[in-house]
Design a protein around this motif. Structure first.
Motif, PDB file in Angstrom:
ATOM      1  N   ALA A 224     -12.325  18.418   0.252  1.00  0.00           N
ATOM      2  CA  ALA A 224     -12.182  16.974   0.437  1.00  0.00           C
ATOM      3  C   ALA A 224     -11.023  16.464  -0.413  1.00  0.00           C
ATOM      4  O   ALA A 224     -10.870  16.838  -1.579  1.00  0.00           O
ATOM      5  N   ASN A 225     -10.194  15.619   0.193  1.00  0.00           N
ATOM      6  CA  ASN A 225      -9.099  14.959  -0.511  1.00  0.00           C
ATOM      7  C   ASN A 225      -9.335  13.460  -0.459  1.00  0.00           C
ATOM      8  O   ASN A 225      -9.378  12.866   0.621  1.00  0.00           O
ATOM      9  N   GLU A 226      -9.502  12.857  -1.621  1.00  0.00           N
ATOM     10  CA  GLU A 226      -9.783  11.422  -1.702  1.00  0.00           C
ATOM     11  C   GLU A 226      -8.464  10.651  -1.742  1.00  0.00           C
ATOM     12  O   GLU A 226      -7.913  10.391  -2.808  1.00  0.00           O
ATOM     13  N   GLU A 227      -7.953  10.325  -0.577  1.00  0.00           N
ATOM     14  CA  GLU A 227      -6.706   9.576  -0.484  1.00  0.00           C
ATOM     15  C   GLU A 227      -7.005   8.084  -0.382  1.00  0.00           C
ATOM     16  O   GLU A 227      -8.004   7.675   0.224  1.00  0.00           O
ATOM     17  N   PRO A 228      -6.155   7.229  -0.961  1.00  0.00           N
ATOM     18  CA  PRO A 228      -6.379   5.776  -0.832  1.00  0.00           C
ATOM     19  C   PRO A 228      -6.125   5.306   0.595  1.00  0.00           C
ATOM     20  O   PRO A 228      -5.344   5.912   1.336  1.00  0.00           O
ATOM     21  N   TRP A 229      -6.771   4.211   0.973  1.00  0.00           N
ATOM     22  CA  TRP A 229      -6.587   3.640   2.297  1.00  0.00           C
ATOM     23  C   TRP A 229      -5.274   2.864   2.369  1.00  0.00           C
ATOM     24  O   TRP A 229      -4.798   2.327   1.369  1.00  0.00           O
ATOM     25  N   LEU A 230      -4.723   2.807   3.546  1.00  0.00           N
ATOM     26  CA  LEU A 230      -3.626   1.897   3.870  1.00  0.00           C
ATOM     27  C   LEU A 230      -4.214   0.778   4.723  1.00  0.00           C
ATOM     28  O   LEU A 230      -4.827   1.045   5.756  1.00  0.00           O
TER      29      LEU A 230
ATOM     30  N   PRO B 120       5.878  10.177  -1.298  1.00  0.00           N
ATOM     31  CA  PRO B 120       6.798   9.086  -1.627  1.00  0.00           C
ATOM     32  C   PRO B 120       7.436   8.442  -0.406  1.00  0.00           C
ATOM     33  O   PRO B 120       8.031   7.372  -0.520  1.00  0.00           O
ATOM     34  N   ASN B 121       7.304   9.069   0.756  1.00  0.00           N
ATOM     35  CA  ASN B 121       7.953   8.554   1.968  1.00  0.00           C
ATOM     36  C   ASN B 121       7.002   8.274   3.120  1.00  0.00           C
ATOM     37  O   ASN B 121       7.117   7.242   3.780  1.00  0.00           O
ATOM     38  N   ALA B 122       6.052   9.160   3.383  1.00  0.00           N
ATOM     39  CA  ALA B 122       5.208   9.025   4.576  1.00  0.00           C
ATOM     40  C   ALA B 122       4.402   7.742   4.564  1.00  0.00           C
ATOM     41  O   ALA B 122       4.081   7.186   5.628  1.00  0.00           O
ATOM     42  N   GLY B 123       4.063   7.241   3.396  1.00  0.00           N
ATOM     43  CA  GLY B 123       3.253   6.033   3.327  1.00  0.00           C
ATOM     44  C   GLY B 123       3.927   4.801   3.894  1.00  0.00           C
ATOM     45  O   GLY B 123       3.236   3.876   4.349  1.00  0.00           O
ATOM     46  N   TRP B 124       5.248   4.771   3.916  1.00  0.00           N
ATOM     47  CA  TRP B 124       5.946   3.566   4.375  1.00  0.00           C
ATOM     48  C   TRP B 124       5.799   3.352   5.879  1.00  0.00           C
ATOM     49  O   TRP B 124       5.364   2.274   6.304  1.00  0.00           O
ATOM     50  N   PRO B 125       6.129   4.315   6.728  1.00  0.00           N
ATOM     51  CA  PRO B 125       5.878   4.089   8.157  1.00  0.00           C
ATOM     52  C   PRO B 125       4.396   4.021   8.492  1.00  0.00           C
ATOM     53  O   PRO B 125       3.991   3.262   9.379  1.00  0.00           O
ATOM     54  N   GLU B 126       3.551   4.783   7.778  1.00  0.00           N
ATOM     55  CA  GLU B 126       2.112   4.731   8.052  1.00  0.00           C
ATOM     56  C   GLU B 126       1.538   3.362   7.695  1.00  0.00           C
ATOM     57  O   GLU B 126       0.729   2.799   8.449  1.00  0.00           O
ATOM     58  N   ALA B 127       1.938   2.810   6.547  1.00  0.00           N
ATOM     59  CA  ALA B 127       1.427   1.505   6.138  1.00  0.00           C
ATOM     60  C   ALA B 127       1.924   0.410   7.078  1.00  0.00           C
ATOM     61  O   ALA B 127       1.170  -0.517   7.417  1.00  0.00           O
ATOM     62  N   ALA B 128       3.186   0.509   7.505  1.00  0.00           N
ATOM     63  CA  ALA B 128       3.708  -0.480   8.450  1.00  0.00           C
ATOM     64  C   ALA B 128       2.950  -0.407   9.773  1.00  0.00           C
ATOM     65  O   ALA B 128       2.618  -1.438  10.376  1.00  0.00           O
TER      66      ALA B 128
ATOM     67  N   ASP C 109       0.784  -1.234   0.000  1.00  0.00           N
ATOM     68  CA  ASP C 109       0.000   0.000   0.000  1.00  0.00           C
ATOM     69  C   ASP C 109       0.818   1.287   0.000  1.00  0.00           C
ATOM     70  O   ASP C 109       0.321   2.322  -0.448  1.00  0.00           O
ATOM     71  N   ALA C 110       2.050   1.261   0.518  1.00  0.00           N
ATOM     72  CA  ALA C 110       2.833   2.492   0.613  1.00  0.00           C
ATOM     73  C   ALA C 110       3.074   3.163  -0.733  1.00  0.00           C
ATOM     74  O   ALA C 110       3.027   4.400  -0.818  1.00  0.00           O
ATOM     75  N   PRO C 111       3.329   2.417  -1.822  1.00  0.00           N
ATOM     76  CA  PRO C 111       3.574   3.095  -3.099  1.00  0.00           C
ATOM     77  C   PRO C 111       2.392   3.920  -3.605  1.00  0.00           C
ATOM     78  O   PRO C 111       2.574   4.830  -4.417  1.00  0.00           O
ATOM     79  N   GLY C 112       1.168   3.635  -3.145  1.00  0.00           N
ATOM     80  CA  GLY C 112       0.006   4.399  -3.571  1.00  0.00           C
ATOM     81  C   GLY C 112      -0.272   5.636  -2.738  1.00  0.00           C
ATOM     82  O   GLY C 112      -1.210   6.390  -3.037  1.00  0.00           O
ATOM     83  N   HIS C 113       0.514   5.870  -1.705  1.00  0.00           N
ATOM     84  CA  HIS C 113       0.316   7.026  -0.828  1.00  0.00           C
ATOM     85  C   HIS C 113       0.675   8.314  -1.555  1.00  0.00           C
ATOM     86  O   HIS C 113       1.508   8.323  -2.460  1.00  0.00           O
TER      87      HIS C 113
END
Length: 311
Positions: free
Chosen positions: A269-275, A242-250, A235-239
């Protein structure tokens, strides 16, 4: 001098004392000093056509990095070898890590949230996230605080420690300069898109490896190593970052909750993908579990620094 020992000492000092209010009131903080320099440069140079702003932003980035790193390099050159130099270096690096304040800010959200005091929890979470707190229900508050804990563990602790271990005092000083510039001018809006572009891109670069190391630390500190690793890689690559998704997904995988997702910034509204989107929203208890995971991950970080120092 062992840079690993220096950074271990800096973490120990910050864990013990934080950055005392009396000291802040008397001398401020190195990040606020950098902030004043960045603000002065931006007010003076962020004018004119887009190409001029791009160049001015690059000059500002170079100037602020030199302003932070050159004094640190000079000081480091005169530090004695051995334990004495490492201790002095630890004192100087101490204000540039945020081990204590990170836990304190998220715990300030967790306490009222666990007791059912949603307004107090909203106020506390507004201190650490940019989204509109008035629209956050308890699960959204827990999600926002958990995401902030995960992302800022990378930016506020692991990345400065990483660059301190690699390059010593100049490394951690330069990193904090870059990260502070990104937080102040690295925004995608009319005022900062051109002027802050160099700061934002450089911040992405210097956080690339620390963000992934932070995610690995969370996975290692959890009881669900392979699941956390799987969610991070999936899931991190879809955040959006380019960096915050890795610790958040973990973190999401380690706690088996979902993070990120739609949110509201500045009324939009910002439609962000789920982790870890198949999992439930975090509960107040999950926020407490996130803090426990954070403490275990920081203990692993300290053990790794001790091992490097012995080597």
């Amino acid at each position: 001098m062992s840079f690993a020992l220096m950074m271990l000492g800096a973490l120990a000092l910050d864990l013990a004392f934080g950055w005392p209010d009396r000291l802040y009131a008397r001398i401020g903080h190195p990040v606020t000093w950098l902030g004043r320099a960045i603000t002065a440069a931006e007010h003076r140079l962020n004018t004119g056509a887009r190409h001029r702003r791009l160049i001015a932003g690059g000059v500002t980035v170079l100037g602020i990095i030199l302003l932070a790193a050159l004094p640190a390099l000079l000081v480091q050159a005169f530090l004695p070898d051995g334990w004495t130099g490492a201790l002095i270096g630890a004192v100087l690096a101490w204000p540039l890590v945020a081990l204590h304040s990170m836990h304190a800010h998220v715990a300030a959200v967790a306490r009222p949230l666990a007791s059912g005091d949603t307004p107090a929890a909203r106020h506390a979470v507004s201190m650490i996230v940019g989204r509109d707190p008035s629209r956050l229900d308890p699960p959204a508050i827990a999600r926002a605080a958990t995401e902030s804990l995960a992302e800022n563990t990378s930016d506020g602790i692991i990345a400065p420690v990483f660059w301190g271990v690699i390059l010593g005092l100049p490394g951690i000083a330069a990193y904090k300069a870059i990260n502070t510039m990104d937080s102040m001018i690295g925004h995608r809006n009319d005022r900062f898109e051109a002027f802050g572009k160099a700061a934002a891109r450089l911040d992405d670069l210097v956080n690339w490896l620390p963000a992934r190391l932070t995610g690995l630390l969370f996975a290692l500190a959890s009881g669900a190593f392979f699941h956390a690793l799987h969610i991070m890689r999936q899931d991190a690559p879809g955040h959006r970052s380019p960096n915050a998704g890795w610790p958040e997904a973990a973190m999401a995988g380690a706690l088996n909750v979902r993070l990120s997702g739609p949110r509201i910034y500045d009324g939009r509204a910002n439609e962000e993908p789920w982790l870890n989107g198949a999992a439930p929203d975090p509960t107040p208890e999950d926020l407490g579990h996130a803090l426990s995971l954070y403490r275990r991950a920081m203990a692993l970080c300290a053990l790794a620094l001790a091992g490097l120092a012995l080597l």
